[in-house]
Structures are given as C-alpha cells and as structure tokens.
Design an enzyme around this catalytic site. Structure first.
Site, PDB file in Angstrom:
ATOM      1  CG  ASN A 217     -17.128 -52.160   4.606  1.00 25.74           C
ATOM      2  OD1 ASN A 217     -18.133 -52.098   5.299  1.00 25.74           O
ATOM      3  ND2 ASN A 217     -17.163 -52.395   3.305  1.00 25.74           N
ATOM      4  CG  ASP A 218     -18.071 -50.647  11.345  1.00 26.09           C
ATOM      5  OD1 ASP A 218     -16.907 -50.974  11.589  1.00 26.09           O
ATOM      6  OD2 ASP A 218     -18.613 -49.648  11.855  1.00 26.09           O
ATOM      7  CB  CYS A 219     -21.128 -53.538   6.164  1.00 24.41           C
ATOM      8  SG  CYS A 219     -22.088 -52.300   7.045  1.00 24.41           S
TER       9      CYS A 219
ATOM     10  CG  ASN B  74     -20.102 -57.883   9.173  1.00 28.51           C
ATOM     11  OD1 ASN B  74     -21.167 -57.598   8.650  1.00 28.51           O
ATOM     12  ND2 ASN B  74     -19.376 -57.005   9.843  1.00 28.51           N
TER      13      ASN B  74
END
Length: 821
Positions: free
Chosen positions: A492-494, A496
């Site tokens: 999940n790149d999001c 963070n």
C-alpha cells in the site's frame, strides 16, 4: 448450452462478441473513453473507442510520437483522426472528434487491433487500426464504400499531431518547443524530424499509399485560429493548405479526393511509423534525412492485401497464445474471462507495467519492480521467454543490500531515482516471480544467470544471489516487535508511516522525516513467511540444504512473531506506526481492519490449523465485503493523519481509504480456497471480474471488458464506480487465483498439480493446458457436487498416485481425468 449466472441485458454502450474475441462498442459517448492497446513488442499504441490516444517506442515519456491531452475538455482529445467530407457535410470515421451525428457507428476492440465502422449519407467507412508483429508502426486501413445510387465525390483528411518526443518536456517547455519543429515532405509521406539535427537519431513519419491531393504539416493552418479538432477549417472548406511547419506545432494531414461509383469501395493504407538510424547513416544529403528505412517499411504495407495479411498474422499470433490455457465450465462469463479478456489484459499489463494508460500519463512512472514481478504470474504460461528476460531486468536494478528501486525506465533499464526505493515489500516479489517461472518452465538455469546490481557492471552475481539478498533484506530490517520495517511504504504505497507531511507541496512517497526504524508491517511479515517458504523450497530443489535449514529458522521465528504481536483477537493487525501504535486494531476508532494482512497471513498458512485464518476471513466478510468487492479497510478515515500519510488524505470510500482496491481481492479468494470454501471464493471472484459486470457498465464507467484498479467503496458518493482501468495487478492476481486455486491447475516443480475448489454445481470442467512441451486435455469430474476434496487421477486411462502430473514422465498429447471424491 452453457448457463451464465448473470444476463447481459444492459447493452447501453456495447456487448461481448466471443466468437470474434471482441468487445463491440455501439456509441462514441461512453461514460469514459474505453480503450484498447496496440502492439506486443517495444512499439505500442493506446487507442480509444473514438481513436483518441497516442503511440510510442518503448518509453512513453522519452519516445512519444503523437500528442495527447490528459484531463482535456472535452474528454479524449488528440488521436488518429479521419474526416470524411461529402459536399458540405463532414464527419469522423471514428465517431469523434467531429460532432456530426452518424447514421451508424461501432468500435470493435479486439486482440491487438480496433475496428471502427461508421456511415453517413450512404457513405460507409471502416478503419482498422493495429501494430503488426515486430513492426514499429501503426497501420490504419481505411475503406470507403458508396452505398448510394449516385457517383460520389468524397474528400478524406487524415490527421495526427506530433509530440516533440519527450512527453513531459512537450507539455512544459514552450519557449523552446514552439521554435523547434521541423518536417520534410516527400511524395505521400510526411516526416517529423524535430531535433534530428542535434542529438536525436530517430524520426517519425505518416504516409498513405496514394498520391496526395494536398497536405498540411502546421496545426494552425489545418485547424484555423481558435478552432478545435471538432471542426478544422481545412475540412470545412474542403481543401488542404499545403502548409509547411517551421517551428510552432507540427502535424501530419493527408488530403485525398475519391470518386466512388455506386456500390464501389476504395481502400487507403496509412502508416504511422518510427525509425531509428545509426549516427553514421543519419543523412541522405545536407539536412535531408535518410528516408530509406522508412521507404523499406512502407513497401510492406502499400496494398490492402498486404495489410490484411499482416492483420491475419496478428490474429493467428493471439489465437495461438490464448490457446495455451483454455477452459470450458458451465459458466460462460468465467470462460470468457479466462479464455479471452483476462489473458489479454495480462499481456498488456506485463508489457507496460503501470506506465501508460488513460490514468497514467506515461511521464512519471516507469516499469514497477513490485508491479512487474507480480504481473509475471498471469503471463508466464503465454510467452515464458519474455518473463525470463523481464525477471533478469528487474534483478539488475536491485541494490546490493537486497532492496530495490521502486521503478526503472524501460528505455535505459536504470532504476528511477526520482521515485526512489525503501518500499520494503519490493524485494520479496522477486522470489515470487522467479519460483513461479521455474515451476512453469522447469528452467532452473535462470538462477545461474550473471546479473549486475543497481546497473553497476562491477557488482555482478548470479540471479540466485539476488534472491538470497532479497530474503536477507527482510531479516536485516526488523523493528521493535521483530516484524519487518515498512520503510516508505509496503504494498500500500499510501500507508506512509515515516512521512509526517504537513506540506501539500511534498510527495507522500518520497518524503521522509527521521529514521524508519520503528514502523512495522504485518503485511510484509506474512509475505516473508509465504515467499520465504518458496525460497526454502527452491533451495531444497537446487541442493542448498544448509541454506534452506538456516532460512527456515528465520521463517519460523517470523511466524511466531506474527502470532505473538500481530493477532488482534478476530483478525490480524495491519502495522505498527512510527510511535509503536497499532494500526488495524479493534482498539482504533477508524481503520480497525485491513484486507492486506488478512490475505497474506492466510495465504502463508499462519493460523490455518488453529482457526485464526477461518476467523480472519469471517471478519473480512463481516466488515469489508460489499456487493462490489472487498474494501481495503474499515471504517474509513474521516480526517487527515500525518502519522498515516496519503491513505488518510483521500475522501472516505476512494482509493486506499476504504475503496475496493481490486488488486488484493484475489488474496482473499485464494485464502478461501485454502479452506475449501468454493462458493465464497467464487462469490468474491465474480464481484470484481468485468465479464460479470455488463449490467453495471453505467455505474462502473470504466471498460466492461478489463479489470480496474479501484472501485468506490460503501462510504463513497457513488459506490461501485470504477477508476484506473487496464494497468493493474488485479489482472494477473485474478487469473492466478482463478486458474491455480479455483480450477486448481497449479504448476509445481514436479509438474502439474490438480486440486480444484469450485462451485458444487460445476459437475464437469474441461481444460486445455500446454505445459513444458506437452498438451493436456484435462477433465475435472465432480459427480458428488463438492467444492473441494481428494482427487483421483488417471492419465491416458491409467490411474496415477496422488494429484500431480509428473512432467518428467509425459510429453506430446495426453488425456487427464481428475475426479473429485
């Protein structure tokens, strides 16, 4: 007669034509542009149902031939246009951009080609667009037919607009670009040689196989001042201006006058091509480009017969590829997905990763390390040699510590430093792609290939060493609980957890404050156990027993760590943030449960024997499942939280904030099959698979023949609305789940394993499968109406122990009967 679980009554925008492997679009005004991809090797085109889009060689940023306007009004602006003029009336042969109402229109998107049919005032046109095999050119074959009782004088105007090669610079550096355009014209070929005098050794051209009645190469001259593509001044007045572009915006437009007797058809073959020459052979004479390679190419397409012959080769190529795995079940929508559209999307997605679509501009992203490794699992059975090459390309961008650049540029094959690395799930995907490739092909030699690290020739080791370093990267980057550090993000790149951004000008995925030595990912932990076991199995296969034993200790330790620190009572946690606080816990007010850790811990078998997997999947069904698919998390985040990052920046129900991120739904499908839950697995499968969504096309908006990345979740304003179609890992994972876990035909090192988990109502399944040089006709018999269970196997009438077809014992053609008992 095969029965479908849904009907196809909604044909507002189009319908499937299974016999011709096509989707037929019946209006130029679809909810969004519905596109197709042309090309299968280095040269590619994106083409919409009204011929919008662009083409490029290898790299959609650095080698863009034609210009396209993203986010334009109206939608879908810039493409390969053909204007037909009959006396004072004119229209588009592809439905748009001219707004004249057609008497008839259709677009047939097929395998590597698109065909546009239109008619107006008794004049019919057919445009067939494709990229021939191993050719760096788009072909647009236009056939014009007079269906009236009178002789007709018809004007045809072609149109494309050149991009000035670097698509990012093309849209920004106007003080330079509006002064650089250069063209040449020779016969019926219009050449785009902008910047050729300096550092470029390539040019573009647009040609037609007939003498011209006029041309234009200057955009303003063709369109007229303050006009759009819908009503070019040249078309309106019926005569080209013979303009010659010097600076400003270069285009290519041919003007041809046709005299058509009643019932007569005439064909025009247009070639939009790309040529590279060596430095020593750039010029024919002073400032005159070497046109011979273009002329040589044009001889292949100078007649309608030659063009149709090339189209036939392309059709045979695709039919051959799709026959490598085909299925016949009682559900025609399942068959349609597996036999045609899912496989087709897998190849397109493999070719382009996430770089160029109508949602990805082709400017900011290259070939994704994580993305492409996963894409191979849906494609390896089709063209394994391409997968082998891609795996080694990915391996060569890996860093020496086992980490990876998140993306690399297809033209240079260098890691993309602008995107960077430190996405800590990236390395282990290399284990998945490699072991899956070897199981499919039996080719262990890939492990001995010498591969550089990070593009550095002095840092070269065999590919197996790259896998070992990927494995050890997880071990060398553990957090306070012994779980893997998440880095900038995981899958999940999001999510963070080390960004802490308060500045809207910062990128979530490249911004980091402080060290990333606290925030941990349960998803990577499950991934490590799953693919770590694959690494151990591979070590055993190649005789590295001591390494296998050492590695297994790390896996068992991780398994225990997950059991101790990641189980939340009814599901698995998602992560620990930079402050050591739980994410994805029932104690959280929002984001209590996430899909990723449930899927990966279940696929890894963590908690399979003590009921935790069963409980986690019940929680998924209770909290995350909707009519449109499984949401990523719940409840949605209602406020931005800098300790979570981009996930909390989206409105509830969209993208990673409680959207249905289709890519991870197959992880739950696979987990359900591991428990023998065939009906539940199939329920989840059909909710996101496009061949079942024909009656939802107005709501979905995206193409009803391919998967999209995201469907809006229950918290969104329009639940069920799709976004980001075509280039998504959903395609490969859905195919992998459907073929290897629902149908249960799974490559293993020894051969083909057969272990289906299907609907009890499926009493007979037939599969044709090419595998390691043999062709298997497989019948799965389910006389007792089971979902799963023990399999008895016979091959060519002889009973076989177990459920594995040993590849060392069979070649040629064989009949396999697998009976569920």
């Amino acid at each position: 007669m095969m029965q479908s679980s849904d009907d196809d009554t909604d044909q507002t925008y189009g319908y499937f034509d299974d016999q011709n492997y096509e989707y037929v679009i019946t209006t130029p005004y679809t909810p969004t542009p519905w596109i197709n991809y042309l090309g299968s090797n280095e040269f590619y085109g994106i083409i919409s149902n009204t011929a919008g889009g662009y083409c490029f060689d290898r790299d959609p940023k650095f080698r863009r031939l034609t210009r396209y306007r993203y986010n334009s009004v109206p939608l879908d602006s810039g493409g390969r246009y053909f204007y037909i003029r009959d006396e004072n009336d004119f229209w588009s042969a592809t439905g748009r951009p001219a707004t004249t109402q057609l008497d008839q229109y259709s677009c047939r998107h097929g395998m590597g080609y698109s065909r546009f049919n239109a008619s107006k005032n008794g004049i019919a046109t057919q445009v067939t667009s494709f990229i021939p095999l191993d050719t760096k050119a788009e072909i647009h074959s236009l056939v014009v037919t007079n269906h009236t009782q009178s002789t007709k004088s018809i004007d045809v105007f072609s149109f494309i607009e050149w991009c000035l090669w670097n698509a990012e610079d093309d849209g920004a550096n106007f003080q330079r670009n509006l002064s650089t355009a250069e063209v040449e014209i020779e016969g019926s070929t219009l050449y785009h040689k902008t910047e050729y005098r300096e550092r470029r050794n390539h040019y573009g051209f647009y040609s037609v196989n007939r003498q011209l009645d006029g041309y234009d190469t200057n955009r303003e001259s063709f369109l007229g001042p303050y006009r759009g593509f819908d009503r070019p001044e040249v078309v309106e007045k019926g005569q080209a201006n013979n303009s010659f572009a010097r600076g400003w915006s270069p285009i290519a437009s041919h003007h041809l006058k046709l005299e058509l007797a009643p019932g007569e058809s005439q064909s025009l073959e247009f070639v939009l091509g790309y040529i590279e020459v060596s430095v020593d052979h750039k010029w024919h004479s002073k400032n005159v480009i070497n046109k011979q390679p273009a002329k040589d190419m044009l001889t292949r397409f100078d007649s309608h017969e030659k063009v149709m012959d090339e189209l036939g080769k392309l059709n045979r190529y695709w039919r051959t590829l799709l026959c490598k795995f085909s299925v016949e079940t009682p559900d025609d929508k399942f068959n349609r997905a597996i036999n045609i559209w899912n496989q087709y999307q897998n190849m397109v997605t493999f070719n382009l990763s996430r770089s160029a679509s109508f949602y990805e501009s082709g400017i900011g992203r290259g070939i994704g390390f994580r993305d492409s490794n996963q894409d191979t699992i849906g494609f390896v059975h089709m063209v394994p040699e391409k997968v082998r090459a891609r795996i080694l390309d990915l391996s060569s961008t890996q860093k020496f510590d086992g980490s990876a650049y998140h993306q690399y540029q297809p033209l240079t094959k260098k890691g993309n430093a602008n995107i960077g690395g430190n996405f800590n799930d990236d390395p282990m995907w290399l284990v998945l792609s490699t072991t899956n490739y070897i199981k499919e092909t039996g080719d262990f030699s890939i492990l001995q290939e010498m591969v550089i690290y990070d593009g550095q020739e002095q840092a070269t080791h065999d590919h197996f060493d790259h896998l070992l370093r990927a494995f050890m990267h997880v071990i060398n980057n553990l957090g306070p609980h012994g779980l893997p550090l998440i880095g900038r993000a995981d899958w999940n790149d999001c999510l963070n957890l080390n960004c802490f951004s308060d500045d809207p000008n910062e990128s979530f995925q490249t911004t980091q404050v402080g060290a990333s030595d606290v925030a941990e990912s349960v998803m990577i932990a499950g991934q490590f156990v799953l693919y770590g076991q694959e690494f151990v199995d591979l070590c055993q296969q190649v005789g590295k027993i001591e390494l296998a034993n050492r590695s297994m200790k790390h896996i068992e330790k991780m398994r225990k760590t997950i059991e101790q620190h990641a189980w939340d009572g009814e599901w698995y946690l998602r992560a620990y943030d930079s402050r050591g606080k739980k994410i994805g816990s029932h104690k959280n007010s929002e984001g209590k449960i996430f899909i990723e850790s449930q899927g990966f811990c279940a696929m890894a078998g963590i908690g399979l024997n003590d009921g935790k997997v069963e409980q986690a999947l019940r929680s998924v069904d209770k909290h995350l499942a909707t009519d449109f698919g499984i949401m990523l998390n719940q409840p949605a985040y209602s406020q931005y939280d800098k300790y979570l990052g981009e996930i909390s920046s989206y409105p509830p129900g969209y993208k990673e904030n409680a959207g249905i991120f289709c890519h991870n739904n197959p992880w739950i499908i696979i987990a359900e099959t591991m428990l023998g839950h065939g009906e539940k697995a199939f329920e989840y499968y059909r909710k996101i698979t496009p061949t079942y969504l024909q009656n939802r096309q107005t709501l979905l908006k995206t193409e009803p023949y391919v998967y999209c990345q995201m469907i809006a979740g229950k918290d969104a304003a329009n639940p069920g609305e799709g976004k980001n179609s075509w280039l998504t890992g959903t395609a490969a994972w859905s195919y992998y789940a459907a073929t290897q876990y629902i149908l249960g035909i799974r490559p293993v090192y020894q051969g083909l394993s057969i272990a289906p988990c299907v609907l009890p109502s499926w009493k007979l399944i037939r599969v044709q499968r090419e595998f390691r040089g043999a062709q298997y006709s497989i019948e799965i018999h389910n006389p007792h109406g089971l979902s799963s269970g023990k399999i008895t196997l016979s091959i060519d009438g002889q009973p076989v122990e177990g459920n594995v077809i040993s590849s060392s014992s069979f070649n040629g053609q064989h009949t396999v009967i697998a009976t569920m008992v």
